[in-house]
Design a protein around this motif. Structure first.
Motif, PDB file in Angstrom:
ATOM      1  N   ASN A  82      75.755  56.974  40.858  1.00  0.00           N
ATOM      2  CA  ASN A  82      75.011  56.526  42.027  1.00  0.00           C
ATOM      3  C   ASN A  82      74.600  57.699  42.915  1.00  0.00           C
ATOM      4  N   ILE A  83      75.456  58.692  43.021  1.00  0.00           N
ATOM      5  CA  ILE A  83      75.086  59.883  43.797  1.00  0.00           C
ATOM      6  C   ILE A  83      73.867  60.543  43.146  1.00  0.00           C
ATOM      7  N   ALA A  84      73.859  60.595  41.827  1.00  0.00           N
ATOM      8  CA  ALA A  84      72.713  61.181  41.117  1.00  0.00           C
ATOM      9  C   ALA A  84      71.433  60.407  41.425  1.00  0.00           C
ATOM     10  N   LYS A  85      71.536  59.085  41.447  1.00  0.00           N
ATOM     11  CA  LYS A  85      70.343  58.258  41.739  1.00  0.00           C
ATOM     12  C   LYS A  85      69.874  58.478  43.177  1.00  0.00           C
ATOM     13  N   LEU A  86      70.831  58.567  44.099  1.00  0.00           N
ATOM     14  CA  LEU A  86      70.492  58.764  45.514  1.00  0.00           C
ATOM     15  C   LEU A  86      69.806  60.121  45.711  1.00  0.00           C
ATOM     16  N   VAL A  87      70.372  61.129  45.090  1.00  0.00           N
ATOM     17  CA  VAL A  87      69.787  62.473  45.211  1.00  0.00           C
ATOM     18  C   VAL A  87      68.368  62.479  44.639  1.00  0.00           C
ATOM     19  N   ALA A  88      68.206  61.886  43.479  1.00  0.00           N
ATOM     20  CA  ALA A  88      66.883  61.871  42.843  1.00  0.00           C
ATOM     21  C   ALA A  88      65.882  61.082  43.681  1.00  0.00           C
ATOM     22  N   ALA A  89      66.342  59.972  44.261  1.00  0.00           N
ATOM     23  CA  ALA A  89      65.438  59.114  45.038  1.00  0.00           C
ATOM     24  C   ALA A  89      64.872  59.842  46.250  1.00  0.00           C
ATOM     25  N   TRP A 116      70.134  69.816  48.994  1.00  0.00           N
ATOM     26  CA  TRP A 116      70.208  68.381  48.684  1.00  0.00           C
ATOM     27  C   TRP A 116      70.420  68.245  47.191  1.00  0.00           C
ATOM     28  N   ASP A 117      71.676  68.149  46.774  1.00  0.00           N
ATOM     29  CA  ASP A 117      71.966  67.949  45.358  1.00  0.00           C
ATOM     30  C   ASP A 117      73.270  67.166  45.205  1.00  0.00           C
ATOM     31  N   GLU A 118      73.601  66.869  43.955  1.00  0.00           N
ATOM     32  CA  GLU A 118      74.761  66.016  43.694  1.00  0.00           C
ATOM     33  C   GLU A 118      76.062  66.685  44.136  1.00  0.00           C
ATOM     34  N   GLN A 119      76.119  68.002  43.974  1.00  0.00           N
ATOM     35  CA  GLN A 119      77.348  68.704  44.364  1.00  0.00           C
ATOM     36  C   GLN A 119      77.587  68.586  45.863  1.00  0.00           C
ATOM     37  N   THR A 120      76.515  68.727  46.637  1.00  0.00           N
ATOM     38  CA  THR A 120      76.643  68.640  48.094  1.00  0.00           C
ATOM     39  C   THR A 120      77.112  67.254  48.513  1.00  0.00           C
ATOM     40  N   ILE A 121      76.515  66.236  47.978  1.00  0.00           N
ATOM     41  CA  ILE A 121      76.877  64.865  48.366  1.00  0.00           C
ATOM     42  C   ILE A 121      78.292  64.555  47.903  1.00  0.00           C
ATOM     43  N   ALA A 122      78.641  64.982  46.706  1.00  0.00           N
ATOM     44  CA  ALA A 122      79.978  64.710  46.181  1.00  0.00           C
ATOM     45  C   ALA A 122      81.049  65.440  46.995  1.00  0.00           C
ATOM     46  N   ALA A 123      80.729  66.641  47.471  1.00  0.00           N
ATOM     47  CA  ALA A 123      81.710  67.427  48.234  1.00  0.00           C
ATOM     48  C   ALA A 123      81.856  66.923  49.662  1.00  0.00           C
ATOM     49  N   GLY A 124      80.837  66.233  50.146  1.00  0.00           N
ATOM     50  CA  GLY A 124      80.893  65.696  51.509  1.00  0.00           C
ATOM     51  C   GLY A 124      81.172  64.210  51.475  1.00  0.00           C
TER      52      GLY A 124
END
Lengths: 70, 161
Positions: free
Chosen positions: B48-55, B74-82
């Motif tokens: 889901n993080i991947a979909k959010l980032v791509a969107a 703005w990437d998956e690593q940033t969202i996953a780490a936060g």
């Protein structure tokens, strides 16, 4: 190994419905100033109509903000 | 200007799992108060993080209020780490929360949400009682009149049944 259970502990609440909140006197005081008629009218609208109105309001507010910056 | 319609269409079109909370949720339930941002609680699975980032990738997401030029990626690593991010985007102000005070994460809120339809798309929105509970849990004085309005809406809806 025997697992002991405590029959005096209440069962876990597995309800998925929301639990009503206790009235807050501060919140109750704020209710006096709210236009109930406006809310009743808005509840007659569909969700789509409500959010489109929000979008129109946001567009208007954006115009005001642009006007202040000009 | 926050384009609530395009944001919701973009997220649902990308298959992102999210629940609308905050001011837009209040408007869904009948509030007449204005809000400037879209707040969502998003599922924190890797997919889901991947979909959010791509969107949102093409819509220039950046940390709201941060000085320009910070190395925010703005990437998956940033969202996953936060967890929670308040963003400014090309589509307006957009807050994504992995957890919300008084409500937990996406899986915790899911039983307290329902599907609703607007702008031609169907998405999940937090229930009115849970929205009230979230606002109460946040404990902000500036929310008192908003909470009062939401509680009145709950009373009015109850009186209709």
């Amino acid at each position: 190994m025997e697992v002991k259970t405590d029959s005096t502990r209440p069962m876990a609440d597995t309800r998925t419905t929301d639990v009503p909140l206790q009235p807050d006197p501060v919140i109750e005081a704020y209710k006096k100033d709210i236009d109930r008629g406006m809310l009743v009218n808005n509840l007659r609208r569909t969700v789509d109509e409500r959010l489109r109105e929000l979008l129109r309001m946001e567009a208007f507010m954006d115009e005001l903000r642009r006007g202040r910056r000009a | 200007m926050t384009q609530f319609d395009v944001l919701l269409q973009t997220l649902t079109g990308a298959g992102v799992e999210f629940i609308v909370i905050g001011g837009v949720a209040a408007n869904v339930h009948g509030s007449v108060r204005h809000t400037r941002d879209l707040d969502i609680v998003y599922a924190r699975s890797a997919g889901n993080i991947a979909k959010l980032v791509a969107a949102m990738r093409d819509h220039a997401p950046y940390l709201r209020g941060a000085a320009p030029g910070l190395p925010f990626k703005w990437d998956e690593q940033t969202i996953a780490a936060g967890l929670n991010f308040t963003l400014t985007t090309a589509l307006g102000e957009f807050d994504i929360l992995g957890e919300v005070t008084g409500g937990g994460g996406y899986e915790d809120l899911l039983p307290h949400s329902t599907e609703t339809t607007a702008f031609g798309v169907t998405f999940r929105c937090v229930s009115l009682p849970k929205l009230i509970a979230l606002k109460r849990a946040a404990g902000r004085p500036r929310d008192f009149d908003a909470i009062a309005e939401l509680e009145l809406l709950l009373e009015l809806r109850g009186s209709e049944q």
